[in-house]
Write an enzyme that holds these catalytic residues in place. Structure first.
Site, mmCIF file in Angstrom:
data_model
loop_
_atom_site.group_PDB
_atom_site.id
_atom_site.type_symbol
_atom_site.label_atom_id
_atom_site.label_comp_id
_atom_site.label_asym_id
_atom_site.label_seq_id
_atom_site.Cartn_x
_atom_site.Cartn_y
_atom_site.Cartn_z
ATOM 1 N N ARG A 313 0.948 -1.153 -0.091
ATOM 2 C CA ARG A 313 -0.003 -0.129 0.136
ATOM 3 C C ARG A 313 0.941 1.273 0.085
ATOM 4 O O ARG A 313 0.632 2.078 -0.544
ATOM 5 C CB ARG A 313 -0.943 -0.174 1.236
ATOM 6 C CG ARG A 313 -2.149 -0.867 1.024
ATOM 7 C CD ARG A 313 -3.036 -1.251 2.221
ATOM 8 N NE ARG A 313 -4.110 -2.092 1.882
ATOM 9 C CZ ARG A 313 -5.085 -2.592 2.569
ATOM 10 N NH1 ARG A 313 -4.595 -2.341 4.095
ATOM 11 N NH2 ARG A 313 -6.107 -3.278 2.359
ATOM 12 N N HIS A 457 -5.790 -0.325 -7.022
ATOM 13 C CA HIS A 457 -4.567 -1.199 -6.390
ATOM 14 C C HIS A 457 -4.604 -1.450 -4.969
ATOM 15 O O HIS A 457 -4.546 -0.273 -4.242
ATOM 16 C CB HIS A 457 -3.278 -0.668 -6.936
ATOM 17 C CG HIS A 457 -3.076 -0.832 -8.449
ATOM 18 N ND1 HIS A 457 -2.479 -0.302 -9.211
ATOM 19 C CD2 HIS A 457 -3.599 -2.122 -9.256
ATOM 20 C CE1 HIS A 457 -2.450 -0.702 -10.538
ATOM 21 N NE2 HIS A 457 -2.995 -1.983 -10.402
ATOM 22 N N GLU A 458 -4.585 -2.499 -4.208
ATOM 23 C CA GLU A 458 -4.140 -2.826 -3.071
ATOM 24 C C GLU A 458 -5.094 -2.149 -2.127
ATOM 25 O O GLU A 458 -4.955 -1.745 -1.233
ATOM 26 C CB GLU A 458 -2.706 -2.232 -2.833
ATOM 27 C CG GLU A 458 -1.749 -2.586 -3.698
ATOM 28 C CD GLU A 458 -1.585 -4.277 -3.687
ATOM 29 O OE1 GLU A 458 -2.128 -4.907 -2.878
ATOM 30 O OE2 GLU A 458 -1.013 -4.564 -4.634
ATOM 31 N N GLY A 459 -6.539 -2.310 -2.601
ATOM 32 C CA GLY A 459 -7.590 -1.822 -1.737
ATOM 33 C C GLY A 459 -7.960 -0.546 -2.159
ATOM 34 O O GLY A 459 -7.321 0.382 -2.168
#
Length: 612
Positions: A313, A457-459
């Protein structure tokens, strides 16, 4: 001539974060300002020579599958090889793991050059070694992590599934013990995996001799059924090609098949795949099911994977930041050279005057200052988070504990704030180019496309907001938020004591904003109703992020004044003007955001589906 990015990194690393002080710690004692500079020099050169010239190439020549293997442009192979040979894959790792034992903040700064040069190429550099180092066995570390760090192999994270994107509790991939004696394998307890994984960056290619997939899967309960929710999720190492305990390829293809390539809006140079595990296309030792080796304990897959997810993140926040900076640099250059319009005098436009560069116009300056304040502020935030990682690893007991707690609170901001606001910077870069900004004759349209992916991306933005308001600010009875308040308060005090009226005024504005944020946090949880509290989590995240960025700009501005009290250098004047822009134009926006949070406004949450 020093590039603008290098000058900014040098200032943030050395004048602001005092990275050189880390060399007094045993882990970094072999290093100095000279070795840090040498690492940045190397990465800047590789990015300039082997990444930047091919950014448009990889955008146009997307990965393709020829029925046998994934084909990538030669420049992608060459760029990855140059990066691997530089040692940067193991930059922050132990010497025993083939690493350089660099501070993570220096590694992050050095990798910034690749994000600006070509995110499509740079995203092929993913490794999963840190998660394996944290949770794997000694053999797994030596076989899988070490060979990722030395560049022989690459890695992926296999989380999402076609029917379960961000909802990991709904994954359906199964893992069952691989026959009698499955626990005796030296590489770890051996399972057979079946299922489908979606959106896998680097999922299949020929860039390295092997790919180490880290796969989330559920181990069935005693009744043979999958355990609902996240409790049954475990983590497995599934190499594309099977290996022995010495790290040698056995010649067996694991039962992992490429089901298709995803062609995205941006990051077009990065392979993104749908993978089928255990469909029987490559039966291993006569049976279907991909071989996977358990990492950590059964049922602890999310805990193990989120060790890497948090790092990812912060990396996505940095990627968004560098794409924003790439657009800023391009639009700044265009604004300085493009002649358009005439100056405005007391009586209006002076038609008889020759056209002036775009940068002479007030609104162009507004858009440039907005980009600069978003992107350089986001860079400061992400490097600060990287510095916290070093503090958590090598600081004293209390300092390390505080760093870990601050990172918990700041990680959703470090990921989401740049993903939203540096994307807006890319939009402003297109606007400055006018009609040309929409064409492929200029790079700014590609930067926007590439950056639009980072909000997911990534949440997603919404997930980060729920994490921040629903978990991070209330965990340990609000200890993280209180620590952040004290840390921000220290910066406010320094600015108020600085003797500079401008810094003192900004400090007062930040103190008021922090008080508003704390009051809204308390108000939204006043009833204890999570549905009400989280109904406006995204406005809360936006306001929280703006307060954090205002804090970083105030801290940077204090460092500017320490280094150059009279602002005699153009770069330092620019940093101060960017800070001024943020305080005058951006920080006041938190009022409306926090208002709906504090009154627990249910306009959105209570709107029935049929109303749309």
């Amino acid at each position: 001539m020093t590039s603008p990015l290098r000058a900014t990194l040098d200032f943030l690393l050395h004048d602001w974060l005092q990275a050189g002080s880390l060399t007094a710690r045993e882990r970094f004692s072999d290093h100095s300002r000279e070795t840090f500079d040498a690492v940045l020099d190397t990465c800047e050169r590789i990015a300039r020579e082997q990444y930047a010239p091919f950014n448009r190439t990889v955008d146009m020549q997307e990965p393709r599958f020829d029925g046998d293997k994934v084909i990538l442009p030669q420049c992608t192979h060459d760029a990855r090889l140059a990066y691997a040979h530089s040692g940067m894959l193991a930059a922050a790792q132990d010497y025993e793991m083939g690493g350089m034992q660099l501070p993570y903040v220096v590694e992050s700064a050095a990798n910034a050059f690749f994000g600006v040069a070509s995110i499509g190429i740079g995203a092929n550099l993913l490794t999963t070694g840190n998660a394996i180092l944290a949770h794997g066995t000694a053999v797994q570390q030596q076989v899988f992590a070490a060979n990722e760090f030395n560049g022989r192999w690459t890695g992926t994270m296999c989380l999402s599934e076609p029917q379960a994107g961000s909802s990991l509790s709904d994954i359906a991939t199964r893992a069952v013990p691989d026959g009698a004696g499955f626990e005796a394998d030296p590489l770890g307890p051996r399972y057979r995996l079946t299922g489908h994984k979606m959106w896998i960056s680097g999922g299949d290619h020929e860039l390295a001799e092997n790919i180490v997939h880290l796969v989330l899967a559920k181990i069935p309960g005693p009744d043979g059924r999958l355990v609902p929710g996240v409790k049954g999720i475990s983590l497995f190492i599934c190499p594309k090609h099977l290996v022995d305990e010495g790290g040698r390829l056995t010649g067996e293809h694991n039962d992992i098949a490429l089901a298709g390539l995803n062609h995205k809006l941006g990051w077009c140079g990065t392979v993104n795949t749908l993978l089928n595990f255990g469909e029987g296309r490559y039966p291993v030792r006569g049976d279907a099911g991909a071989i996977g080796y358990l990492v950590g304990q059964p049922g602890e897959g999310l805990r193990c994977m989120f060790h890497m997810m948090n790092e990812a993140r912060i990396a996505i926040g940095m990627a968004a930041t560098m794409l924003g900076l790439a657009g800023y640099y391009a639009s700044l250059d265009y604004a300085r050279t493009r002649l358009q319009g005439r100056p405005v005098g007391a009586g209006g436009k002076e038609a008889a005057q020759p056209p002036v560069p775009l940068i002479e116009h007030a609104d162009i300056k507004r858009m440039l200052l907005a980009q600069k304040s978003y992107c350089e502020g986001a860079l400061a935030l992400n490097l600060y988070c990287a510095r916290l990682v070093d503090e958590a690893r090598t600081g004293g007991a209390q300092a390390a504990a505080d760093a870990r707690l601050l990172l918990e609170v700041l990680t959703p901001i470090a990921k989401s704030w740049p993903s939203e606001n540096c994307l807006e910077a890319n939009s402003l870069a297109i606007q400055i180019h006018g009609g040309y900004g929409y064409t492929r004759d200029f790079p700014v349209e590609q930067y926007w496309r590439d950056n639009r992916l980072n909000m997911i991306h990534e949440g997603t933005h919404g997930i980060q907001a729920q994490d921040l308001l629903g978990r991070k600010v209330v965990m340990q009875e609000g200890a993280g938020l209180r620590l952040l308040g004290r840390t921000v308060g220290q910066t406010i005090q320094r600015a108020q004591d600085s003797g500079h009226a401008e810094l003192a005024a900004w400090a007062d504005a930040l103190a008021q904003a922090l008080q508003q944020l704390q009051a809204a946090t308390q108000a939204t949880w006043a009833t204890g109703d999570a549905q009400q509290a989280l109904a406006n989590a995204v406005p809360y995240l936006q306001a929280f992020g703006h307060v954090v960025l205002a804090w970083k700009w105030l801290d940077v501005a204090c460092a500017v004044r320490r280094a150059d009290a009279m602002l005699s250098g153009a770069a330092n004047r620019g940093r101060t003007r960017a800070a001024a822009y943020f305080y005058h134009y951006e920080l006041p926006r938190i009022g409306p955001w926090l208002a709906v949070v504090a009154r627990r406004d249910m306009t959105c949450a209570d709107t029935p589906p049929e109303a749309f």
